[in-house]
Design an enzyme around this catalytic site. Structure first.
Site, PDB file in Angstrom:
ATOM      1  N   HIS A   1      -6.900   4.400  -5.460  1.00  0.00           N
ATOM      2  CA  HIS A   1      -6.135   3.291  -4.874  1.00  0.00           C
ATOM      3  C   HIS A   1      -6.231   3.375  -3.364  1.00  0.00           C
ATOM      4  O   HIS A   1      -6.252   4.469  -2.809  1.00  0.00           O
ATOM      5  CB  HIS A   1      -4.659   3.365  -5.303  1.00  0.00           C
TER       6      HIS A   1
ATOM      7  N   ASP B   1      -3.536   0.161 -13.587  1.00  0.00           N
ATOM      8  CA  ASP B   1      -4.387  -0.419 -14.620  1.00  0.00           C
ATOM      9  C   ASP B   1      -4.832   0.588 -15.680  1.00  0.00           C
ATOM     10  O   ASP B   1      -5.393   0.200 -16.700  1.00  0.00           O
ATOM     11  CB  ASP B   1      -5.646  -1.042 -13.974  1.00  0.00           C
TER      12      ASP B   1
HETATM   13  N1  CMC Z   1     -14.276   6.716  -9.405  1.00  0.00           N
HETATM   14  C1  CMC Z   1     -15.063   7.546  -8.667  1.00  0.00           C
HETATM   15  N2  CMC Z   1     -14.961   7.673  -7.329  1.00  0.00           N
HETATM   16  C2  CMC Z   1     -14.037   6.971  -6.699  1.00  0.00           C
HETATM   17  C3  CMC Z   1     -13.174   6.095  -7.390  1.00  0.00           C
HETATM   18  C4  CMC Z   1     -13.317   5.984  -8.790  1.00  0.00           C
HETATM   19  N3  CMC Z   1     -12.515   5.160  -9.499  1.00  0.00           N
HETATM   20  N4  CMC Z   1     -12.336   5.492  -6.499  1.00  0.00           N
HETATM   21  C5  CMC Z   1     -12.674   5.959  -5.289  1.00  0.00           C
HETATM   22  N5  CMC Z   1     -13.678   6.862  -5.408  1.00  0.00           N
HETATM   23  C6  CMC Z   1     -14.294   7.635  -4.326  1.00  0.00           C
HETATM   24  C7  CMC Z   1     -15.107   6.755  -3.381  1.00  0.00           C
HETATM   25  O1  CMC Z   1     -16.431   6.609  -3.849  1.00  0.00           O
HETATM   26  C8  CMC Z   1     -14.995   7.538  -2.105  1.00  0.00           C
HETATM   27  O2  CMC Z   1     -15.873   8.633  -2.185  1.00  0.00           O
HETATM   28  P1  CMC Z   1     -16.576   9.222  -0.840  1.00  0.00           P
HETATM   29  O3  CMC Z   1     -15.464   9.641   0.069  1.00  0.00           O
HETATM   30  O4  CMC Z   1     -17.425  10.353  -1.324  1.00  0.00           O
HETATM   31  O5  CMC Z   1     -17.388   8.090  -0.267  1.00  0.00           O
HETATM   32  C9  CMC Z   1     -13.578   8.095  -2.150  1.00  0.00           C
HETATM   33  O6  CMC Z   1     -13.247   8.185  -3.531  1.00  0.00           O
HETATM   34  C10 CMC Z   1     -12.548   7.278  -1.421  1.00  0.00           C
HETATM   35  O7  CMC Z   1     -12.458   6.006  -2.014  1.00  0.00           O
HETATM   36  P2  CMC Z   1     -12.481   4.671  -1.170  1.00  0.00           P
HETATM   37  O8  CMC Z   1     -13.834   4.116  -1.279  1.00  0.00           O
HETATM   38  O9  CMC Z   1     -11.961   4.884   0.202  1.00  0.00           O
HETATM   39  O10 CMC Z   1     -11.467   3.777  -1.976  1.00  0.00           O
HETATM   40  P3  CMC Z   1     -11.069   2.296  -1.578  1.00  0.00           P
HETATM   41  O11 CMC Z   1      -9.717   2.342  -0.999  1.00  0.00           O
HETATM   42  O12 CMC Z   1     -12.105   1.631  -0.761  1.00  0.00           O
HETATM   43  O13 CMC Z   1     -11.074   1.611  -3.019  1.00  0.00           O
HETATM   44  C11 CMC Z   1     -10.377   1.175  -5.235  1.00  0.00           C
HETATM   45  C12 CMC Z   1      -9.934   1.615  -3.829  1.00  0.00           C
HETATM   46  C13 CMC Z   1      -9.139   0.996  -6.086  1.00  0.00           C
HETATM   47  C14 CMC Z   1     -11.112  -0.158  -5.129  1.00  0.00           C
HETATM   48  C15 CMC Z   1     -11.294   2.264  -5.827  1.00  0.00           C
HETATM   49  O14 CMC Z   1     -10.569   3.461  -5.971  1.00  0.00           O
HETATM   50  C16 CMC Z   1     -11.876   1.834  -7.158  1.00  0.00           C
HETATM   51  O15 CMC Z   1     -12.915   1.178  -7.183  1.00  0.00           O
HETATM   52  N6  CMC Z   1     -11.233   2.219  -8.300  1.00  0.00           N
HETATM   53  C17 CMC Z   1     -11.685   1.757  -9.609  1.00  0.00           C
HETATM   54  C18 CMC Z   1     -11.255   0.327  -9.856  1.00  0.00           C
HETATM   55  C19 CMC Z   1      -9.768   0.212 -10.113  1.00  0.00           C
HETATM   56  O16 CMC Z   1      -9.191   0.963 -10.882  1.00  0.00           O
HETATM   57  N7  CMC Z   1      -9.115  -0.780  -9.474  1.00  0.00           N
HETATM   58  C20 CMC Z   1      -7.686  -1.051  -9.656  1.00  0.00           C
HETATM   59  C21 CMC Z   1      -6.887  -0.728  -8.438  1.00  0.00           C
HETATM   60  S1  CMC Z   1      -5.093  -0.691  -8.749  1.00  0.00           S
HETATM   61  C22 CMC Z   1      -4.642  -2.327  -9.162  1.00  0.00           C
HETATM   62  C23 CMC Z   1      -4.777  -3.255  -8.012  1.00  0.00           C
HETATM   63  O17 CMC Z   1      -3.869  -3.362  -7.214  1.00  0.00           O
HETATM   64  O18 CMC Z   1      -5.806  -3.895  -7.908  1.00  0.00           O
END
Ligand code: CMC
Length: 428
Positions: A307, A364
């Site tokens: 998140h 989720d």
């Molecule tokens: N699986 C594997 N790696 C992950 C995941 C995941 N679900 N989420 C984040 N990471 C990694 C990401 O690749 C990054 O790695 P690195 O530092 O090596 O580059 C690190 O963790 C930090 O993540 P981030 O990219 O800064 O995360 P973000 O804030 O840009 O994205 C997110 C947040 C929710 C989009 C992402 O965690 C994700 O894609 N999760 C899966 C989809 C999901 O469950 N979405 C629902 C969110 S909650 C309901 C809502 O409000 O929408």
């Protein structure tokens, strides 16, 4: 404003005001940055950019805190109805019994869809995704209620629009499911509660009325309460960006539905179930999927994990998990996907990659298992998220107008070609 932040560029100091919110969050007001320094800030995804001051929802991602208008989500989930929570989010205070009764009556009054509007459902192909139908139909509703196109942020016009939207989003959602499953539209029953009425429109037939059991109704109510608002997330920011051009509320929330649809946002609830099914059916160990999620050479992610704001447990996920157990128990059901989910959660919480990045289950992760238990079809999961989020979208749209917010218009740093001369076609 008490403190100043100092920025030094090329040896010259610039001072900017700082502001502290009611929960001691601080920000640096950089509105004069470009005019004074010629620079802009760069923050793709807006991870460190405040876009507004808001008094609706507070999230502390480090401590796992979520409050609507100051009330902890745990208390609201335990004790409040979705309609009560919607009132709180929209009007800032818990309703008195009389205010709640009037609010409920107004929602019930607006439940039926205009007959001409109903005809539009038959124009969609059976395979049309319900989120596409929802977004299109929300925009269309305004064509049948032209008086609400010019609605402002307060007064009877606003109150009517709120009731209309909370009511219509539910009917449109249910009707889209009926059309896709080849069944005739089931009209709302004004004597039913908000959640029971939705389930009635989804599942009743002319000769067999669906009556939601208290367990099922409570589970749906809880789902909607947990999704009612979540400050400046992707879809709410979209509603604000669209609304900032002074586009009407219907267009703004219609855009919000589109933003919610994506699998990184609301679409994750359905994606989680697909992922758990794939893990179960593949016969491969969980470690195989963890390895894929950690491998940066592909874009595979564990859905329902991570998140932008929570770097600790998402409090909604904890409530959702507890409720899944209760509901499965009360309905005397077993869901093999729950075992897969539990194993996945256990393994990720011990895995260095997920621990180092503070990746916990989000709202989720368990919500799909809850919706499965109460009989909601997979393609409706994100639609239910949209029904739940409607109060938050409307409240944010209203706050934007109340604050007379400037039009949203971010800057960019251009990295393309510098000026060059046009070459006529015959010379290329
Ligand atoms: N699986 C594997 N790696 C992950 C995941 C995941 N679900 N989420 C984040 N990471 C990694 C990401 O690749 C990054 O790695 P690195 O530092 O090596 O580059 C690190 O963790 C930090 O993540 P981030 O990219 O800064 O995360 P973000 O804030 O840009 O994205 C997110 C947040 C929710 C989009 C992402 O965690 C994700 O894609 N999760 C899966 C989809 C999901 O469950 N979405 C629902 C969110 S909650 C309901 C809502 O409000 O929408």
């Amino acid at each position: 404003m008490t403190e100043k932040a100092t920025l030094t560029i090329d040896g010259r100091n610039y001072e900017f005001d700082m502001f502290t919110g009611s929960e001691n969050e601080t920000c640096i007001d950089i509105q004069k940055l470009r005019s004074e320094t010629g620079c802009i800030t760069m923050d793709p995804g807006y991870g460190n950019t405040g876009s507004c001051y808001s008094s609706i929802t507070f999230v502390d991602g480090a401590k796992g805190i979520l409050r609507y208008r100051g009330y902890p989500i745990e208390q609201l989930a335990e004790q409040a109805s979705f309609v009560e929570v919607a009132y709180l989010i929209l009007y800032g205070e818990l309703p008195t019994p009389k205010q709640l009764a009037l609010f409920r009556a107004s929602i019930a009054e607006h439940a039926p869809l205009h007959t001409s509007l109903e005809h539009h459902f038959s124009g969609f192909p059976k395979s049309a995704p319900p989120m596409a139908i929802l977004s299109a139909m929300l925009n269309l509703v305004s064509c049948f209620h032209s008086e609400v196109l010019d609605v402002h942020s307060e007064g009877p016009g606003f109150d009517k629009t709120v009731a209309l939207l909370l009511s219509k989003v539910r009917a449109i959602a249910a009707f889209s499911y009926r059309m896709a499953s080849g069944r005739p539209i089931m009209h709302p029953n004004p004597n039913l509660s908000y959640c029971s009425n939705f389930l009635h429109m989804m599942f009743s037939d002319p000769y067999r009325e669906y009556i939601a059991t208290p367990v099922v109704e409570r589970a749906l109510n809880l789902f909607l309460v947990l999704h009612a608002d979540h400050e400046q997330n992707c879809s709410t920011s979209t509603v604000r960006v669209v609304g900032s051009s002074r586009a009407n509320l219907f267009s703004s929330v219609s855009a919000g539905v589109c933003a919610l649809w994506g699998p990184l946002h609301g679409g994750a609830n359905a994606a989680v179930i697909k992922m758990l099914e794939e893990i179960k059916d593949s016969g491969k160990p969980i470690s195989h999927y963890l390895d894929m999620a950690k491998d940066k050479s592909n874009d595979y992610k564990l859905m329902g994990f991570g998140h932008r704001v929570y770097k600790n447990f998402d409090p909604r996920s904890l409530i959702m998990k507890k409720t899944v157990y209760e509901v499965l128990d009360e309905l005397q059901q077993e869901d093999p996907l729950l075992q897969v989910a539990l194993e996945l959660e256990e393994k990720t919480l011990k895995d260095d990659y997920f621990v180092e990045r503070n990746l916990y289950p989000n709202v989720d992760f368990y919500s799909g298992i809850l919706l499965r238990a109460i009989g909601i079809p997979l393609n409706m999961y994100t639609v239910l998220f949209a029904i739940g989020r409607m109060p938050g979208w409307i409240a944010n749209w209203r706050e934007l107008l109340e604050h007379n917010h400037r039009i949203s218009r971010p800057r960019q740093v251009y990295t393309g070609q510098t000026v060059r001369q046009f070459v006529p076609l015959r010379e290329r």
